[in-house]
Design an enzyme around this catalytic site. Structure first.
Site, PDB file in Angstrom:
ATOM      1  N   GLU A   1      37.327  29.158  43.694  1.00  0.00           N
ATOM      2  CA  GLU A   1      38.423  29.154  44.587  1.00  0.00           C
ATOM      3  C   GLU A   1      38.731  27.759  45.329  1.00  0.00           C
ATOM      4  O   GLU A   1      38.875  27.596  46.402  1.00  0.00           O
ATOM      5  CB  GLU A   1      38.393  30.226  45.837  1.00  0.00           C
ATOM      6  CG  GLU A   1      38.441  31.634  45.105  1.00  0.00           C
ATOM      7  CD  GLU A   1      39.815  32.135  44.963  1.00  0.00           C
ATOM      8  OE1 GLU A   1      40.662  31.265  44.966  1.00  0.00           O
ATOM      9  OE2 GLU A   1      39.879  33.257  44.484  1.00  0.00           O
TER      10      GLU A   1
ATOM     11  N   GLU B   1      34.879  38.000  38.402  1.00  0.00           N
ATOM     12  CA  GLU B   1      34.737  38.903  39.444  1.00  0.00           C
ATOM     13  C   GLU B   1      35.678  39.857  39.252  1.00  0.00           C
ATOM     14  O   GLU B   1      36.639  40.123  38.663  1.00  0.00           O
ATOM     15  CB  GLU B   1      35.364  38.239  40.819  1.00  0.00           C
ATOM     16  CG  GLU B   1      34.421  37.031  41.568  1.00  0.00           C
ATOM     17  CD  GLU B   1      35.071  36.606  42.516  1.00  0.00           C
ATOM     18  OE1 GLU B   1      35.588  36.985  43.495  1.00  0.00           O
ATOM     19  OE2 GLU B   1      34.533  35.479  43.026  1.00  0.00           O
TER      20      GLU B   1
HETATM   21  C1  IPT Z   1      37.205  36.391  45.831  1.00  0.00           C
HETATM   22  C2  IPT Z   1      36.318  35.232  46.030  1.00  0.00           C
HETATM   23  O1  IPT Z   1      36.040  34.459  45.051  1.00  0.00           O
HETATM   24  C3  IPT Z   1      35.076  35.734  46.566  1.00  0.00           C
HETATM   25  O2  IPT Z   1      34.152  34.816  47.156  1.00  0.00           O
HETATM   26  C4  IPT Z   1      35.341  36.890  47.629  1.00  0.00           C
HETATM   27  O3  IPT Z   1      36.032  36.411  48.612  1.00  0.00           O
HETATM   28  C5  IPT Z   1      36.002  38.108  46.912  1.00  0.00           C
HETATM   29  O4  IPT Z   1      37.364  37.533  46.465  1.00  0.00           O
HETATM   30  C6  IPT Z   1      36.479  39.210  47.686  1.00  0.00           C
HETATM   31  O5  IPT Z   1      35.340  39.747  48.424  1.00  0.00           O
HETATM   32  S1  IPT Z   1      38.827  35.657  45.949  1.00  0.00           S
HETATM   33  C7  IPT Z   1      40.060  36.955  46.005  1.00  0.00           C
HETATM   34  C8  IPT Z   1      40.741  37.175  47.246  1.00  0.00           C
HETATM   35  C9  IPT Z   1      41.198  36.640  45.040  1.00  0.00           C
END
Ligand code: IPT
Length: 960
Positions: free
Chosen positions: A415, A485
């Site tokens: 990010e 993720e």
């Molecule tokens: C994503 C982040 O990469 C991760 O660090 C964490 O924040 C996760 O979301 C949520 O728990 S960013 C997402 C908001 C697209």
């Protein structure tokens, strides 16, 4: 006139620092002397970077009045200041590279002697910091040796010329905020301190500097090629392979390959004139071939998790045993891959991954997420002034970790938007290490990367990508896909895992994913049990968004982990009641490490079990295996097979008998409970209606008791304490039902009694259940009957008006004076919901009411058991027709909903009248799915609970 002292200019300098040695490979130990400087240090906290001068670094300074802190550690977790949690917002004004004048600064002091035998005349010494957040300046014996940033990266300083045999004074000034903080905006607690080891390393003359172990595997010949490039010439030996060659010289021999499933390591030694360094060599070749990530010629499927480093008391200061616990838990739950979100982990963690076998995406310590709030203006990754810092971070990661076979992919960070700096990092990494791939999710066109990666793409989109229908740049279309993720494990959930896995396994291009995330970052706390964002009075925070792991802060597995284990199990069983088809779903290993068992259940009770002979199928193969003749069942009833794959012998990560996979196949199905109404209701003079064992209030039709058991408030219930996934993420534009349910008043339904009809063989109570202010409702009829000894209830629900939202749940709830032990026949042993029930195993289970609860840090709906045929608690036996969802807790859904922490929940008491009860029971005909909308897609259509005509029945009996 200057208001800022130049002595602290380095804090806001975009450069990575000065004075440190070039980065190099890390190895845990060698025959050279070393001295751990971990332990108790003197500590002084100042409110600003320049509040104190550097006199404390001088030998002889009296720090007797200072506090003490443990190193490694974070001072905010040791009683000095407080932690801050923000997801992506910077907790200071975005004014790069400047940071607030209020900049908590911790001076650390440690005096040490050299161990006996440390030869100060032979070579030099290096002082190594494995991790300091976020910026440090270091003095040894009064000499300023440099300063550095890059919190989760190692920094070494040459200090041999400054050392004395005894009384060395090491002074470290640590600033919470620095220019580096702009590059470290990960979604986690801000935790300053020296949080990883501090070590002094003797570097004898002729000792090892940097070295690069190249150990490839040719899957066509079965041979490995080893070449160790070393800055200092020497010899490399591997006894088991009869290797003894000069550094830089390649040697090819037959070997066993390293994979995450077969983590074969060869012990070797790198010997230079001054040092012998143990090597653990894994032969494997990572390549992008035919548009796929291949290891040793075979495409891999990542069944991964994102792992932040976390300990509920020590924060990111993890000890080896905690790291090992993570690895063991992962292996025992069939996980085969880790993304080290969002920074290189403690280096020992990678040694464990090599040893036990996990694929690793090693991610650089880089995130600039907060710049999204200003449309990424001034983003450091797109500003050449910051590029040296970015390249420094890339080099410190790659150089430190390059000798780990487990690391197969480098990730530039998380990010951080897009920019030239990222491109330069990718180019540098590709140039330095052609033996691994480069990942960065933000590079949507894959200009710099070798893998197309996304986060939280929904099932349909992943399917489109799998089919190659997603378009994108020409380069991207030729690349494999991973979800770096997905399936946000916040609170109850994530839902829809099995559905994702089906898509992942259907398309070659989809090479799996990494659940967000491994562990809840709850902080152990006297007030709340576990604290989360906001609990320390932060002016900006993101609440419990930091609690989104598959394990609780104490590493107890949550139901989400149990579900994931089932969904990604390495063996698949498909059966028809006479035979099972067994498929080895691994990528490399055969099934020889596993033993197989069958068992046969009647009414959920195992009546016989035995061994199942399954051939040692190679990866990807299947075979049909016959089941034995069904054992003669005593009495009629529901019958089923259960088959299991277990570890055939103890392994490094699990004991013999540990279950890795299972399947169940019904033989004869369930019959409805037999129940025939035999007597009618009797209206007695005292305002009661009796019906078999039960008594009702004659005016309201409310159930009062079943035999001696008092029953409170039995009525239709549609509400559940909304889960984090029901509530959804505030920034999401999709429909969020948690919010709509509240808007439409599903948490405050009113029950209007139309009629109480004690006629014929039934007591019929006609009602309309609806929220204030709205015209829609549920016409609900309760039909009570008895067979003389038991009480039957049939609930008929007919929606009335315009229903535009699904229901959270549909069933009845009631209170009992008390209940402790619970027995049931149905899904278990753990919680399940419509889209989280792959791991729910049908059988006979027992628990206590307390143990039925899942302790989500922010209380919310939890603890339902699926497919329950019957349950017994509090003196009642309840049979369902059809099966039902069973929940029992010591508080109401409303109390659960209102609680912010587990400590807000206090068990109910049965004292008094009205709605008081000791235990509240929900028997549900339906539950709405869970989804993962706290950061991702909502509930898939097939798991939504839409209002529609429904009818469901229960039989209640008093049991002694
Ligand atoms: C994503 C982040 O990469 C991760 O660090 C964490 O924040 C996760 O979301 C949520 O728990 S960013 C997402 C908001 C697209």
């Amino acid at each position: 006139m200057s208001f800022r002292t130049s002595a602290t200019d380095y804090v806001e300098d975009v450069s990575p620092g000065s004075g440190a040695l070039p980065p190099r490979a890390r190895y845990p130990h060698s025959d050279a002397e070393s001295l751990s400087l971990n332990g108790s240090w003197r500590f002084r906290l100042s409110p600003t970077a320049d509040a104190e001068d550097d006199a404390f670094a001088e030998p002889g300074f009296d720090a007797g009045g200072w506090a003490e802190v443990s190193v490694p550690g974070h001072w905010v977790l040791q009683g000095h200041g407080a932690p801050i949690y923000t997801n992506h917002l910077y907790p200071f004004p975005v004014d790069p590279p400047r940071v607030p004048t209020e900049n908590p600064t911790g001076d650390h002091l440690r005096v040490f002697d050299l161990p006996e035998g440390w030869d100060l005349t032979d070579g030099g010494a290096v002082l190594r910091f494995d991790g300091v957040e976020s910026c440090a300046r270091v003095w040894l014996n009064g000499t300023d040796i440099g300063e550095f940033k890059g919190s989760r990266l190692p920094h070494e300083f040459a200090v041999g010329h400054l050392l004395r045999p005894a009384g060395n004074v090491l002074a470290v000034r640590v600033h919470q905020w620095s220019a580096g903080s702009y590059l470290e905006d990960q979604d986690q607690w801000w935790l300053p301190g020296i949080f990883r080891d501090v070590t002094l390393l003797h570097r004898p003359a002729g000792s090892v500097l940097d070295f690069f172990v190249h150990a490839s595997y040719d899957h066509l010949t079965g041979e490995g090629t080893l070449r160790v490039d070393s800055d200092v010439d020497g010899r490399v030996s591997v006894a088991a392979l009869d290797i003894d060659v000069a550094t830089g010289e390649p040697v090819t021999v037959p070997v066993e390959a390293w994979t995450a499933e077969t983590p074969k390591l060869y012990d070797g030694v790198l010997a230079t004139e001054g040092e012998r360094v143990p090597l653990r060599i894994g032969f494997r070749t990572v390549a992008l071939a035919d548009g796929l990530i291949k290891v040793n010629g075979t495409p891999v499927l990542f069944k991964g998790v994102n792992r932040h480093e976390w300990h509920p008391e020590r924060g990111r200061a993890l000890d080896l045993e905690t790291m090992r616990e993570d690895v063991l838990l992962m292996k025992r739950h069939n996980i085969n891959a880790v993304r080290t979100s969002h920074y290189p982990p403690h280096p020992d963690f990678l040694d464990l991954c090599d040893e036990y076998g996990l694929w690793v995406i090693d991610e650089c310590d880089l995130e600039t997420h907060g710049f999204t709030e200003q449309a990424w203006r001034d983003n450091p990754v797109d500003d050449d002034r910051w590029t040296p810092a970015l390249l420094d971070r890339a080099a410190r990661m790659v150089e430190r970790d390059k000798n780990h076979p487990s690391v197969v992919i480098w990730s530039l960070g998380n990010e951080a938007g897009t920019g030239r700096g990222l491109t330069e990092m990718a180019e540098w990494i590709h140039g330095r290490d052609s033996g691994r791939l480069v990942h960065y999710e933000g590079d949507i066109d894959c200009r710099d990367t070798d893998v197309y990666s996304r986060m939280y793409a929904d099932h349909a989109e992943v399917e489109r990508i799998g089919r190659g229908l997603d378009g994108g740049t020409h380069k991207r279309r030729r690349l494999p896909f991973i979800q770096c993720e997905y399936a946000h494990a916040m609170g109850n959930g994530p839902g829809g895992l099995a559905d994702y896995q089906r898509v992942f396994e259907s398309y070659e291009r989809i090479q799996g994913g990494f659940i967000w995330e491994w562990i809840d970052h709850g902080i152990k706390d006297d007030r709340y049990g576990y604290a989360y964002g906001g609990d320390f009075g932060e002016e900006l925070h993101d609440g419990n968004f930091v609690c989104d792991g598959l394990v609780f802060p104490d590493r107890r597995p949550s139901p989400g982990l149990v579900e994931y284990k089932k969904v990604i199990e390495p063996v698949r069983f498909e059966g028809d009641g006479t035979a099972v088809r067994v498929t080895n779903k691994q990528d490399f290993a055969d099934l020889s490490a596993l033993a197989f068992e069958w068992s046969y259940q009647v009414g959920g009770e195992t009546v016989e079990s035995g061994r199942l002979a399954v051939p040692a199928l190679a990866a990807g193969e299947s075979a049909e295996v016959k089941l034995p003749e069904p054992p003669v069942a005593t009495g009629s009833g529901e019958t089923q097979w259960t088959v299991r794959a277990v570890l055939a012998a103890d392994t490094g990560w699990g004991p013999q008998g540990h279950v890795v996979a299972w399947g169940q196949f019904p033989v004869s199905g369930r019959q409805s409970p037999s129940f025939a109404a035999s007597a009618g209701p009797v209206v007695s003079g005292d305002g009661l209606i009796t019906l078999g064992p039960a008594a009702f209030d004659a005016r309201s039709g409310a159930l009062r008791s079943i035999g001696p058991v008092a029953v409170t408030g039995l009525r239709l219930d549609v509400w559940r304490a909304t889960t984090d996934n029901d509530d959804g993420a505030a920034w999401q534009s999709d429909i969020r039902y948690g919010t709509l349910w509240r808007k439409f008043g599903l948490h405050r339904m009113r029950h209007l009694v139309d009629a109480v009809e004690p006629t014929g063989d039934a007591l019929t109570v006609r009602t309309r259940v609806a929220p204030a202010a709205w015209e829609f409702g549920l016409v609900t009829v309760y039909r009570w009957t008895t067979d003389g000894s038991r009480l039957g209830l049939t609930v008929s629900v007919t929606p009335d008006g315009d229903w535009t939202v699904p229901l959270p749940r549909l069933g009845v709830r009631f209170g009992l004076p008390a209940a402790d032990r619970v027995r049931w026949f149905g899904g278990g042993p753990g919680e399940a919901y419509p889209d989280t029930k792959a791991a729910s195993m049908v059988g006979r289970w027992q628990s206590t009411v307390d143990d039925l609860q899942t302790p989500y840090l922010r209380p919310q709906e939890n603890g339902a058991r699926a497919d329950v045929r019957w349950a017994e608690l509090g003196g009642l036996r309840i049979e369902g027709d059809p099966e039902f969802w069973f929940t029992a807790r010591r508080w109401t859904s409303e109390q659960l909903d209102a609680a912010a922490h587990r400590t807000d929940l206090t068990p109910g008491t049965a004292s008094g009248s009205g709605s008081a009860a000791g235990v509240w029971v929900n028997l549900d005909h339906g539950q709405h799915g869970i989804g993962s909308q706290s950061c991702g897609p909502g509930v898939l259509p097939q798991y939504q609970l839409h209002a529609g005509p429904a009818e469901f029945s229960f039989v209640f009996a008093h049991i002694g």
